[in-house]
Motif scaffolding. Sequence first.
Motif, mmCIF file in Angstrom:
data_model
loop_
_atom_site.group_PDB
_atom_site.id
_atom_site.type_symbol
_atom_site.label_atom_id
_atom_site.label_comp_id
_atom_site.label_asym_id
_atom_site.label_seq_id
_atom_site.Cartn_x
_atom_site.Cartn_y
_atom_site.Cartn_z
ATOM 1 N N LEU A 75 -2.033 -14.483 -20.557
ATOM 2 C CA LEU A 75 -2.382 -14.171 -19.170
ATOM 3 C C LEU A 75 -1.160 -14.105 -18.253
ATOM 4 O O LEU A 75 -1.266 -13.658 -17.117
ATOM 5 C CB LEU A 75 -3.368 -15.210 -18.634
ATOM 6 C CG LEU A 75 -4.762 -15.206 -19.290
ATOM 7 C CD1 LEU A 75 -5.555 -16.427 -18.874
ATOM 8 C CD2 LEU A 75 -5.497 -13.926 -18.938
ATOM 9 N N ILE A 76 -0.011 -14.545 -18.744
ATOM 10 C CA ILE A 76 1.222 -14.509 -17.948
ATOM 11 C C ILE A 76 1.724 -13.068 -17.895
ATOM 12 O O ILE A 76 1.919 -12.416 -18.922
ATOM 13 C CB ILE A 76 2.298 -15.426 -18.560
ATOM 14 C CG1 ILE A 76 1.804 -16.877 -18.604
ATOM 15 C CG2 ILE A 76 3.599 -15.310 -17.777
ATOM 16 C CD1 ILE A 76 1.574 -17.513 -17.261
ATOM 17 N N GLU A 77 1.977 -12.582 -16.675
ATOM 18 C CA GLU A 77 2.383 -11.184 -16.482
ATOM 19 C C GLU A 77 3.891 -11.003 -16.393
ATOM 20 O O GLU A 77 4.410 -9.938 -16.729
ATOM 21 C CB GLU A 77 1.719 -10.632 -15.222
ATOM 22 C CG GLU A 77 0.191 -10.634 -15.291
ATOM 23 C CD GLU A 77 -0.434 -10.333 -13.954
ATOM 24 O OE1 GLU A 77 -0.132 -9.261 -13.387
ATOM 25 O OE2 GLU A 77 -1.216 -11.168 -13.461
ATOM 26 N N GLN A 78 4.597 -12.014 -15.893
ATOM 27 C CA GLN A 78 6.052 -11.984 -15.839
ATOM 28 C C GLN A 78 6.550 -13.426 -15.977
ATOM 29 O O GLN A 78 5.819 -14.368 -15.675
ATOM 30 C CB GLN A 78 6.573 -11.397 -14.517
ATOM 31 C CG GLN A 78 6.112 -9.981 -14.217
ATOM 32 C CD GLN A 78 7.066 -9.254 -13.289
ATOM 33 O OE1 GLN A 78 8.200 -8.983 -13.650
ATOM 34 N NE2 GLN A 78 6.593 -8.925 -12.085
ATOM 35 N N ALA A 79 7.799 -13.566 -16.426
ATOM 36 C CA ALA A 79 8.413 -14.887 -16.528
ATOM 37 C C ALA A 79 9.780 -14.850 -15.858
ATOM 38 O O ALA A 79 10.619 -13.985 -16.176
ATOM 39 C CB ALA A 79 8.552 -15.316 -17.985
ATOM 40 N N VAL A 80 9.995 -15.765 -14.930
ATOM 41 C CA VAL A 80 11.283 -15.894 -14.236
ATOM 42 C C VAL A 80 11.907 -17.200 -14.710
ATOM 43 O O VAL A 80 11.317 -18.273 -14.541
ATOM 44 C CB VAL A 80 11.096 -15.903 -12.708
ATOM 45 C CG1 VAL A 80 12.458 -15.811 -12.034
ATOM 46 C CG2 VAL A 80 10.199 -14.764 -12.259
ATOM 47 N N ASN B 39 1.590 -9.386 -8.901
ATOM 48 C CA ASN B 39 1.058 -10.060 -10.090
ATOM 49 C C ASN B 39 0.041 -11.115 -9.704
ATOM 50 O O ASN B 39 0.049 -11.617 -8.584
ATOM 51 C CB ASN B 39 2.174 -10.735 -10.886
ATOM 52 C CG ASN B 39 3.195 -9.773 -11.431
ATOM 53 O OD1 ASN B 39 4.369 -9.850 -11.087
ATOM 54 N ND2 ASN B 39 2.786 -8.844 -12.279
ATOM 55 N N ASP B 40 -0.808 -11.459 -10.661
ATOM 56 C CA ASP B 40 -1.782 -12.532 -10.460
ATOM 57 C C ASP B 40 -1.375 -13.843 -11.117
ATOM 58 O O ASP B 40 -1.862 -14.906 -10.716
ATOM 59 C CB ASP B 40 -3.152 -12.119 -11.017
ATOM 60 C CG ASP B 40 -3.913 -11.199 -10.087
ATOM 61 O OD1 ASP B 40 -3.905 -11.459 -8.872
ATOM 62 O OD2 ASP B 40 -4.507 -10.223 -10.569
ATOM 63 N N ALA C 54 -0.221 -18.635 -9.460
ATOM 64 C CA ALA C 54 -1.341 -17.702 -9.545
ATOM 65 C C ALA C 54 -1.824 -17.311 -8.158
ATOM 66 O O ALA C 54 -1.652 -18.053 -7.187
ATOM 67 C CB ALA C 54 -2.484 -18.322 -10.341
ATOM 68 N N SER C 55 -2.451 -16.160 -8.092
ATOM 69 C CA SER C 55 -3.021 -15.669 -6.839
ATOM 70 C C SER C 55 -4.337 -16.363 -6.540
ATOM 71 O O SER C 55 -4.951 -17.001 -7.412
ATOM 72 C CB SER C 55 -3.266 -14.160 -6.940
ATOM 73 O OG SER C 55 -4.285 -13.884 -7.894
ATOM 74 N N GLU C 56 -4.786 -16.221 -5.300
ATOM 75 C CA GLU C 56 -6.077 -16.806 -4.914
ATOM 76 C C GLU C 56 -7.209 -16.227 -5.756
ATOM 77 O O GLU C 56 -8.114 -16.946 -6.175
ATOM 78 C CB GLU C 56 -6.330 -16.559 -3.431
ATOM 79 C CG GLU C 56 -7.585 -17.231 -2.894
ATOM 80 C CD GLU C 56 -7.702 -17.116 -1.393
ATOM 81 O OE1 GLU C 56 -8.656 -17.708 -0.838
ATOM 82 O OE2 GLU C 56 -6.838 -16.462 -0.771
ATOM 83 N N ARG C 57 -7.160 -14.940 -6.009
ATOM 84 C CA ARG C 57 -8.189 -14.307 -6.836
ATOM 85 C C ARG C 57 -8.198 -14.892 -8.244
ATOM 86 O O ARG C 57 -9.261 -15.206 -8.801
ATOM 87 C CB ARG C 57 -7.950 -12.792 -6.909
ATOM 88 C CG ARG C 57 -8.901 -12.041 -7.835
ATOM 89 C CD ARG C 57 -8.632 -10.557 -7.793
ATOM 90 N NE ARG C 57 -7.261 -10.242 -8.225
ATOM 91 C CZ ARG C 57 -6.726 -9.036 -8.110
ATOM 92 N NH1 ARG C 57 -7.417 -8.039 -7.556
ATOM 93 N NH2 ARG C 57 -5.489 -8.819 -8.534
ATOM 94 N N PHE C 58 -7.017 -15.061 -8.824
ATOM 95 C CA PHE C 58 -6.920 -15.614 -10.169
ATOM 96 C C PHE C 58 -7.438 -17.049 -10.197
ATOM 97 O O PHE C 58 -8.159 -17.445 -11.125
ATOM 98 C CB PHE C 58 -5.466 -15.566 -10.631
ATOM 99 C CG PHE C 58 -5.244 -15.927 -12.071
ATOM 100 C CD1 PHE C 58 -5.127 -14.938 -13.030
ATOM 101 C CD2 PHE C 58 -5.134 -17.255 -12.472
ATOM 102 C CE1 PHE C 58 -4.908 -15.257 -14.368
ATOM 103 C CE2 PHE C 58 -4.918 -17.591 -13.797
ATOM 104 C CZ PHE C 58 -4.808 -16.589 -14.751
#
Length: 397
Positions: free
Chosen positions: A46-51, A102-103, A229-233
């Motif tokens: 579920l991770i969309e990007q990693a910093v 991203n979420d 995560a976003s509020e939607r997520f």
Amino acid sequence: MTGTAFVVGVGMTRFVKPESGEWRYWEMAQEAGGTALTDAGLDYGLIEQAVVGHCQQPSTAAQRAVYQLGLTGIPVYNVNNNCATGSTALLMARQFVASGLNDCVLALGFEQMKKGALGAGAGSGDFAASPVARHYGVMAARHGFGTTPPTAQIFGNAAREHMERYGTTREQLAAVAEKNHRHSAANPCAQFRDVHTRADILGSRTVHDPLTKLQCSPTSDGAAAAVLASERFVRDHGLQDQAVAVAGQAMTTDTEDSFASGSCIDVVGRPMSRAAATRAYEESGLGAEDVDVIELHDCFSVNELLTYEALGLCADGESGELVASGATTYGGRWVVNPSGGLISKGHPLGATGIAQCAELTWQLRGLAGGRQVHGARVGLAHNIGLGGAAVVTLLRR
């Protein structure tokens, strides 16, 4: 920013002495990242990007570390911003989420260091090529450049100036370290858990007068991670009960104010820390009076005092009296560095800023065990790196 980012999972390893042979950087990163995902109850897919932050590993060490969690092909960013590396990675992850791009994003930081003090930042040995040559040049013009570790010199000279300008005492500097060593006794992740008296601290080996060894952060190995995560997520995955909002966050770099005065107090970051705090307060609608618990960058005891002033906990010159009064420990107005701070918890450069986020998340969830700050609802993290960068983050439950 179009939305709010929430911290929904955190994890960190124990911080340990360098060259302990306990693990390699990708192994510690896997432990911290895996713990954060487990805390969030999420699959890595579920991770969309990693910093990913690190300072002393090879250029694509972030990929090596993240691949331990999964091979999903997501973008992986390598971040290096000196001691503010971890908080810079956190800020970037928050921006990806809050902007709506991203979420769900992973912020990860780690460091595998070598024993001994940090150098002046000139990898080639050519001081003029050092990214902090201008900072040390300001110090040298006023205090000279000695043979003790460069970072201890610049912060030690800031301490001398604070003492001369405001009457700050050695005992007040030692009170910072005494408090943070005492706090770390309740932190199972801390590198050092021994309690030291003020006399112990003042009597330990002088590193650069007036700073003694027990007032200086050590080099450390360790890793920390946070899932944002976003509020939607958060809503879609039922994470409301554990989500902690990033209410405000800002990063600043040096301005002319850092150098114009010729003072080490300014060149080590008080002006940029003050600017970052002001912006974070403005974004969040909160102020120092609203904060309950603080994790700040006490690389040396004097920097905790300078940061009290930059964050608006007190006026310039009053920080020594503030710590001596007990206002920054349990039973006082704020609890500062309940984790033990960098001085006692440890300071693996790339992990520090995210470890601060982990500590504050546990505090705001009421899960900090023996170091819990009762009723904590708002937390503040402060992380700086010479060169320079200052990041201030406000978290709210």
